[in-house]
Design a protein around this motif. Structure first.
Motif, PDB file in Angstrom:
ATOM      1  N   SER A   1     -43.070 -75.401  39.244  1.00 32.68           N
ATOM      2  CA  SER A   1     -42.542 -76.328  40.244  1.00 32.68           C
ATOM      3  C   SER A   1     -42.302 -77.726  39.681  1.00 32.68           C
ATOM      4  CB  SER A   1     -43.482 -76.386  41.455  1.00 32.68           C
ATOM      5  OG  SER A   1     -44.744 -76.835  41.047  1.00 32.68           O
TER       6      SER A   1
ATOM      7  N   ARG B   1     -42.032 -81.803  40.973  1.00 34.45           N
ATOM      8  CA  ARG B   1     -42.391 -82.686  42.086  1.00 34.45           C
ATOM      9  C   ARG B   1     -41.857 -84.083  41.883  1.00 34.45           C
ATOM     10  NH1 ARG B   1     -46.119 -81.632  45.898  1.00 34.45           N
ATOM     11  NH2 ARG B   1     -47.029 -79.576  45.588  1.00 34.45           N
TER      12      ARG B   1
ATOM     13  N   ARG C   1     -31.955 -82.036  43.014  1.00 35.34           N
ATOM     14  CA  ARG C   1     -31.816 -80.659  43.530  1.00 35.34           C
ATOM     15  C   ARG C   1     -30.480 -80.035  43.139  1.00 35.34           C
ATOM     16  NH1 ARG C   1     -34.504 -82.603  48.695  1.00 35.34           N
ATOM     17  NH2 ARG C   1     -36.666 -81.972  48.376  1.00 35.34           N
TER      18      ARG C   1
ATOM     19  N   GLU D   1     -34.890 -76.383  43.557  1.00 34.27           N
ATOM     20  CA  GLU D   1     -35.992 -76.878  44.383  1.00 34.27           C
ATOM     21  C   GLU D   1     -36.684 -78.113  43.786  1.00 34.27           C
ATOM     22  OE1 GLU D   1     -39.837 -75.096  46.799  1.00 34.27           O
ATOM     23  OE2 GLU D   1     -38.823 -73.861  45.283  1.00 34.27           O
TER      24      GLU D   1
ATOM     25  N   LEU E   1     -40.131 -80.477  45.024  1.00 35.88           N
ATOM     26  CA  LEU E   1     -41.155 -80.804  46.021  1.00 35.88           C
ATOM     27  C   LEU E   1     -41.278 -82.319  46.101  1.00 35.88           C
ATOM     28  CD1 LEU E   1     -43.750 -78.150  44.800  1.00 35.88           C
ATOM     29  CD2 LEU E   1     -42.138 -77.950  46.715  1.00 35.88           C
TER      30      LEU E   1
ATOM     31  N   ASP F   1     -49.461 -83.712  44.975  1.00 34.29           N
ATOM     32  CA  ASP F   1     -50.508 -82.921  45.624  1.00 34.29           C
ATOM     33  C   ASP F   1     -51.767 -83.088  44.781  1.00 34.29           C
ATOM     34  OD1 ASP F   1     -50.280 -81.346  43.389  1.00 34.29           O
ATOM     35  OD2 ASP F   1     -49.927 -79.480  44.480  1.00 34.29           O
TER      36      ASP F   1
END
Ligand code: TXA
Ligand code: MG
Length: 338
Positions: free
Chosen positions: A186, A188, A201, A206, A208, A212
């Motif tokens: 992923s 971010r 994007r 994708e 995020l 986190d």
């Protein structure tokens, strides 16, 4: 008037020599001015933290002149990072990737990642190419203060502590780079900037939003950053005149950063109309806040900016600047939270 943004050979040689000697060099980038040191000299990088008054466990971005030496700094470059580099470098994008073994802890804050950026400002490019290595550089401001967008801001804040200050005029963008981090599969967004989530994007699919628990630490992500000394409040757009008037009653001086002229003149109000165009607003933001900070006012009121992605980075910096001062303190004294 056309601004000459290239440094002379003599200036570049002096800056390169300073970097080789383990000294600090402030230089312009298209986002904000950086406070640079040779990223391969831990003692030099430590001087950055001393000069800024910044905690020594905060990581710094390594600046390169092109992606060609990326593998010296990054253990594994994700394929998506290569695609983003092709699209956005040189430019205002910072990518946090797994560090190579020889990258010093003082650069990474002891984390397993390193942040890399290839800036596009011609003078930054000149310096990086002439130096031939990585330059570790945070923004060239005292810790927790507004980032500098002009050489004079750097002189004001860090003057004596910097061996060379390269003057490349006003930074074109005026807000710090977009930061993204690669974690497993992923990606971010850790800090919004001129390169928007939508643009990223378009290249990688994708993305995020926000950190986190697993994300690398971004101290610039804590609210106490990017702040003027004068307490600052964001005011709903339609209320700005009334709030300025109410607060200035009895002769209290109030500063306003708005997107239009005042409806009428207010005697004790210093009013800046920063306009409605996000590019111009962002370009001027830190200089405007510095001006208002020096206006001897008890509070800075900022007219809330519009919704929409072109305002995201601006909104982010405004929220951080406003969050860093105590709401309960109307005295106008230093009200920065610890
Ligand atoms: O536009 C910019 O990015 C400017 C110019 C000079 O390049 N630099 C800048 O640096 O804004 P600084 O240090 O003020 O903000 C960089 C942010 C910091 O919040 C830092 O914690 C984060 O990037 N950072 C640096 N290395 C990191 C890493 N390995 N992991 C996570 N965050 C990192
Ligand atoms: Mg900074």
């Amino acid at each position: 008037m056309v601004r000459v943004v290239r440094a002379t050979q003599v200036e570049i040689e002096a800056a390169v020599q300073a970097l080789r000697d383990g000294e600090l060099v402030a230089f312009p980038t298209e986002t904000v001015y950086g406070l640079g040191a040779n990223a391969q000299n831990p003692a030099a990088v430590r001087k950055i933290f001393e000069a800024k008054g910044r905690p020594s466990n905060h990581p710094v971005i390594v600046h390169l002149d092109s992606p060609r030496y990326l593998h010296r700094w990054v253990r594994e470059v994700p394929q998506t990072a290569m695609s983003l580099a092709e699209r956005f470098w040189p430019g205002p994008l910072t990518m946090v990737m797994p560090r190579a073994a020889n990258v010093h802890d003082v650069v990474t804050g002891g984390q397993d990642t390193v942040a890399i950026r290839v800036p596009s400002h011609p003078m930054a490019q000149q310096l990086l190419t002439a130096f031939g290595g990585g330059i570790a550089a945070p923004s060239a401001n005292r810790f927790g203060r507004l980032s500098p967008t002009r050489a004079e801001h750097v002189r004001e804040e860090l003057g004596e502590r910097v061996k060379v200050i390269l003057d490349g005029g006003e930074c074109q963008i005026g807000l710090e780079s977009t930061i993204i981090a690669f974690q497993g599969q992923s990606v971010r967004l850790l800090r919004p900037g001129a390169i928007t989530a939508a643009q990223i994007r378009q290249v990688i699919g994708e993305l995020l939003i926000g950190a986190d628990v697993e994300s690398p630490r971004v101290p610039g992500g804590t609210p106490s950053h990017y702040a003027p000394v004068t307490p600052m409040t964001i005011v709903p757009s339609g209320e700005i005149d009334a709030r300025a008037e109410a607060l200035s009653e009895g002769g209290r001086r109030v500063a306003v950063l708005a997107q239009r002229l005042p409806l009428k003149g207010h005697k004790y109000v210093t009013w800046i109309n920063a306009g409605r165009r996000p590019e111009q607003y962002g370009h001027d933001l830190y200089a405007n806040l510095r001006t208002l900070d020096k206006a001897g006012c008890q509070r800075i009121l900022v007219q809330d900016v519009p919704e929409g992605e072109r305002w995201t980075a601006i909104r982010d910096r405004l929220l951080r600047a406003a969050a860093s001062v105590s709401e309960s303190d109307d005295s106008g004294a230093m009200a920065v939270l610890p």
